[in-house]
Scaffold this motif. Sequence first.
Motif, PDB file in Angstrom:
ATOM      1  N   MET A  86     115.429 -14.367 109.331  1.00 19.68           N
ATOM      2  CA  MET A  86     114.968 -13.737 108.100  1.00 19.68           C
ATOM      3  C   MET A  86     114.048 -14.674 107.326  1.00 19.68           C
ATOM      4  N   GLY A  87     113.347 -14.081 106.391  1.00 18.02           N
ATOM      5  CA  GLY A  87     112.531 -14.837 105.455  1.00 18.02           C
ATOM      6  C   GLY A  87     113.262 -14.976 104.134  1.00 18.02           C
ATOM      7  N   ILE A  88     112.595 -15.560 103.159  1.00 17.31           N
ATOM      8  CA  ILE A  88     113.274 -15.817 101.886  1.00 17.31           C
ATOM      9  C   ILE A  88     113.568 -14.546 101.099  1.00 17.31           C
ATOM     10  N   ASP A  89     112.977 -13.432 101.489  1.00 20.21           N
ATOM     11  CA  ASP A  89     113.234 -12.171 100.791  1.00 20.21           C
ATOM     12  C   ASP A  89     114.708 -11.774 100.845  1.00 20.21           C
ATOM     13  N   LYS A  90     115.457 -12.251 101.840  1.00 18.30           N
ATOM     14  CA  LYS A  90     116.876 -11.894 101.951  1.00 18.30           C
ATOM     15  C   LYS A  90     117.802 -12.948 101.340  1.00 18.30           C
ATOM     16  N   LEU A  91     117.240 -14.011 100.773  1.00 14.34           N
ATOM     17  CA  LEU A  91     118.075 -15.097 100.250  1.00 14.34           C
ATOM     18  C   LEU A  91     119.045 -14.647  99.174  1.00 14.34           C
ATOM     19  N   LYS A  92     118.615 -13.744  98.331  1.00 13.92           N
ATOM     20  CA  LYS A  92     119.473 -13.322  97.222  1.00 13.92           C
ATOM     21  C   LYS A  92     120.751 -12.643  97.709  1.00 13.92           C
ATOM     22  N   LYS A  93     120.753 -12.211  98.971  1.00 17.21           N
ATOM     23  CA  LYS A  93     121.940 -11.571  99.539  1.00 17.21           C
ATOM     24  C   LYS A  93     122.913 -12.583 100.145  1.00 17.21           C
ATOM     25  N   ILE A  94     122.529 -13.863 100.172  1.00 20.88           N
ATOM     26  CA  ILE A  94     123.382 -14.898 100.749  1.00 20.88           C
ATOM     27  C   ILE A  94     123.943 -15.737  99.597  1.00 20.88           C
ATOM     28  N   ASP A  95     125.210 -15.521  99.265  1.00 19.80           N
ATOM     29  CA  ASP A  95     125.820 -16.197  98.120  1.00 19.80           C
ATOM     30  C   ASP A  95     125.654 -17.706  98.155  1.00 19.80           C
ATOM     31  N   LYS A  96     125.882 -18.321  99.301  1.00 19.66           N
ATOM     32  CA  LYS A  96     125.849 -19.785  99.354  1.00 19.66           C
ATOM     33  C   LYS A  96     124.461 -20.347  99.089  1.00 19.66           C
ATOM     34  N   TYR A  97     123.419 -19.518  99.176  1.00 18.93           N
ATOM     35  CA  TYR A  97     122.071 -19.995  98.882  1.00 18.93           C
ATOM     36  C   TYR A  97     121.768 -19.900  97.390  1.00 18.93           C
ATOM     37  N   ASN A  98     122.568 -19.178  96.676  1.00 19.96           N
ATOM     38  CA  ASN A  98     122.361 -19.053  95.242  1.00 19.96           C
ATOM     39  C   ASN A  98     123.239 -20.002  94.444  1.00 19.96           C
ATOM     40  N   PHE A  99     124.394 -20.338  94.971  1.00 19.24           N
ATOM     41  CA  PHE A  99     125.262 -21.333  94.354  1.00 19.24           C
ATOM     42  C   PHE A  99     125.924 -22.113  95.460  1.00 19.24           C
ATOM     43  N   ASP A 100     125.735 -23.435  95.463  1.00 18.08           N
ATOM     44  CA  ASP A 100     126.414 -24.223  96.482  1.00 18.08           C
ATOM     45  C   ASP A 100     127.416 -25.155  95.826  1.00 18.08           C
ATOM     46  N   ALA A 101     128.071 -25.951  96.637  1.00 17.24           N
ATOM     47  CA  ALA A 101     129.158 -26.795  96.144  1.00 17.24           C
ATOM     48  C   ALA A 101     128.698 -27.840  95.134  1.00 17.24           C
ATOM     49  N   HIS A 102     127.399 -28.108  95.091  1.00 15.75           N
ATOM     50  CA  HIS A 102     126.884 -29.132  94.178  1.00 15.75           C
ATOM     51  C   HIS A 102     126.068 -28.512  93.049  1.00 15.75           C
ATOM     52  N   ASP A 103     126.196 -27.193  92.849  1.00  9.84           N
ATOM     53  CA  ASP A 103     125.445 -26.470  91.835  1.00  9.84           C
ATOM     54  C   ASP A 103     123.942 -26.671  91.961  1.00  9.84           C
ATOM     55  N   MET A 104     123.480 -26.808  93.172  1.00  3.75           N
ATOM     56  CA  MET A 104     122.051 -26.920  93.441  1.00  3.75           C
ATOM     57  C   MET A 104     121.672 -25.777  94.373  1.00  3.75           C
ATOM     58  N   PRO A 105     121.265 -24.629  93.805  1.00  8.28           N
ATOM     59  CA  PRO A 105     120.972 -23.473  94.656  1.00  8.28           C
ATOM     60  C   PRO A 105     119.813 -23.731  95.609  1.00  8.28           C
ATOM     61  N   LEU A 106     120.093 -23.579  96.872  1.00  7.11           N
ATOM     62  CA  LEU A 106     119.111 -23.806  97.918  1.00  7.11           C
ATOM     63  C   LEU A 106     117.957 -22.816  97.823  1.00  7.11           C
ATOM     64  N   VAL A 118     104.380 -23.435 102.283  1.00  6.11           N
ATOM     65  CA  VAL A 118     105.220 -23.766 103.433  1.00  6.11           C
ATOM     66  C   VAL A 118     105.870 -22.478 103.946  1.00  6.11           C
ATOM     67  N   GLU A 119     105.754 -22.224 105.240  1.00  6.62           N
ATOM     68  CA  GLU A 119     106.417 -21.059 105.835  1.00  6.62           C
ATOM     69  C   GLU A 119     107.911 -21.359 105.942  1.00  6.62           C
ATOM     70  N   VAL A 120     108.741 -20.400 105.528  1.00  5.98           N
ATOM     71  CA  VAL A 120     110.195 -20.593 105.535  1.00  5.98           C
ATOM     72  C   VAL A 120     110.844 -19.512 106.389  1.00  5.98           C
ATOM     73  N   ILE A 121     111.623 -19.948 107.380  1.00  8.10           N
ATOM     74  CA  ILE A 121     112.376 -19.048 108.250  1.00  8.10           C
ATOM     75  C   ILE A 121     113.835 -19.481 108.193  1.00  8.10           C
ATOM     76  N   ILE A 122     114.736 -18.523 108.141  1.00  8.50           N
ATOM     77  CA  ILE A 122     116.164 -18.814 108.189  1.00  8.50           C
ATOM     78  C   ILE A 122     116.724 -18.153 109.444  1.00  8.50           C
ATOM     79  N   ILE A 123     117.425 -18.945 110.244  1.00  5.23           N
ATOM     80  CA  ILE A 123     118.135 -18.401 111.394  1.00  5.23           C
ATOM     81  C   ILE A 123     119.613 -18.511 111.046  1.00  5.23           C
ATOM     82  N   GLY A 124     120.201 -17.361 110.774  1.00 10.21           N
ATOM     83  CA  GLY A 124     121.585 -17.326 110.325  1.00 10.21           C
ATOM     84  C   GLY A 124     122.503 -16.747 111.375  1.00 10.21           C
ATOM     85  N   CYS A 125     123.723 -17.249 111.373  1.00  7.57           N
ATOM     86  CA  CYS A 125     124.753 -16.743 112.272  1.00  7.57           C
ATOM     87  C   CYS A 125     125.924 -16.245 111.429  1.00  7.57           C
TER      88      CYS A 125
END
Length: 159
Positions: A86-106, A118-125
């Motif tokens: 996926m691209g960054i358009d789906k990031l908002k649907k991934i909770d851990k990318y919006n809030f992580d353990a260090h309060d630094m949203p990826l 910069v081209e950004v691709i996410i390969i998620g499992c």
Amino acid sequence: MIPDSLKFKKLVIGCGNLIFADDGFGYEVISKLEKMELPKDVGLIDAGTGAPYYLMSIMDKDCPVEKIIIVDVIDFKLEPGTLQKMGIDKLKKIDKYNFDAHDMPLSNYLIKAEESGVEVIIIGCQAKRITMPDIEVGLTEEVKNSLDDAVNMVLEEIK
């Protein structure tokens, strides 16, 4: 000054923590890629839970990175082991990318990276089990079985 680990045109960044079961997916993919001969313009980073720190450095105007491939577990309520590119358009649907353990949203760093060219691709499992805070080393069978396909997805992206 740009760290040596970021002096590549393409970066594959494995995220997650290998002591929390399937959260070690990113680490395992990077481990497999490290045993392969890759193009000289490709860098591999096992970022663990520190991906935001690497991404902050990519924002430096002298950084040569043109493409980032993030490898991580996701939770889209799919069958465990299901891979999704996926691209960054789906990031908002991934909770851990919006809030992580260090309060630094990826997600903020990835969006800024893409905005800067910069081209950004996410390969998620799709994870089956993430045990945090309980320690459990090792992937579930479903996620382990997806590793080779994930590596092939990365190889397609770095051609």
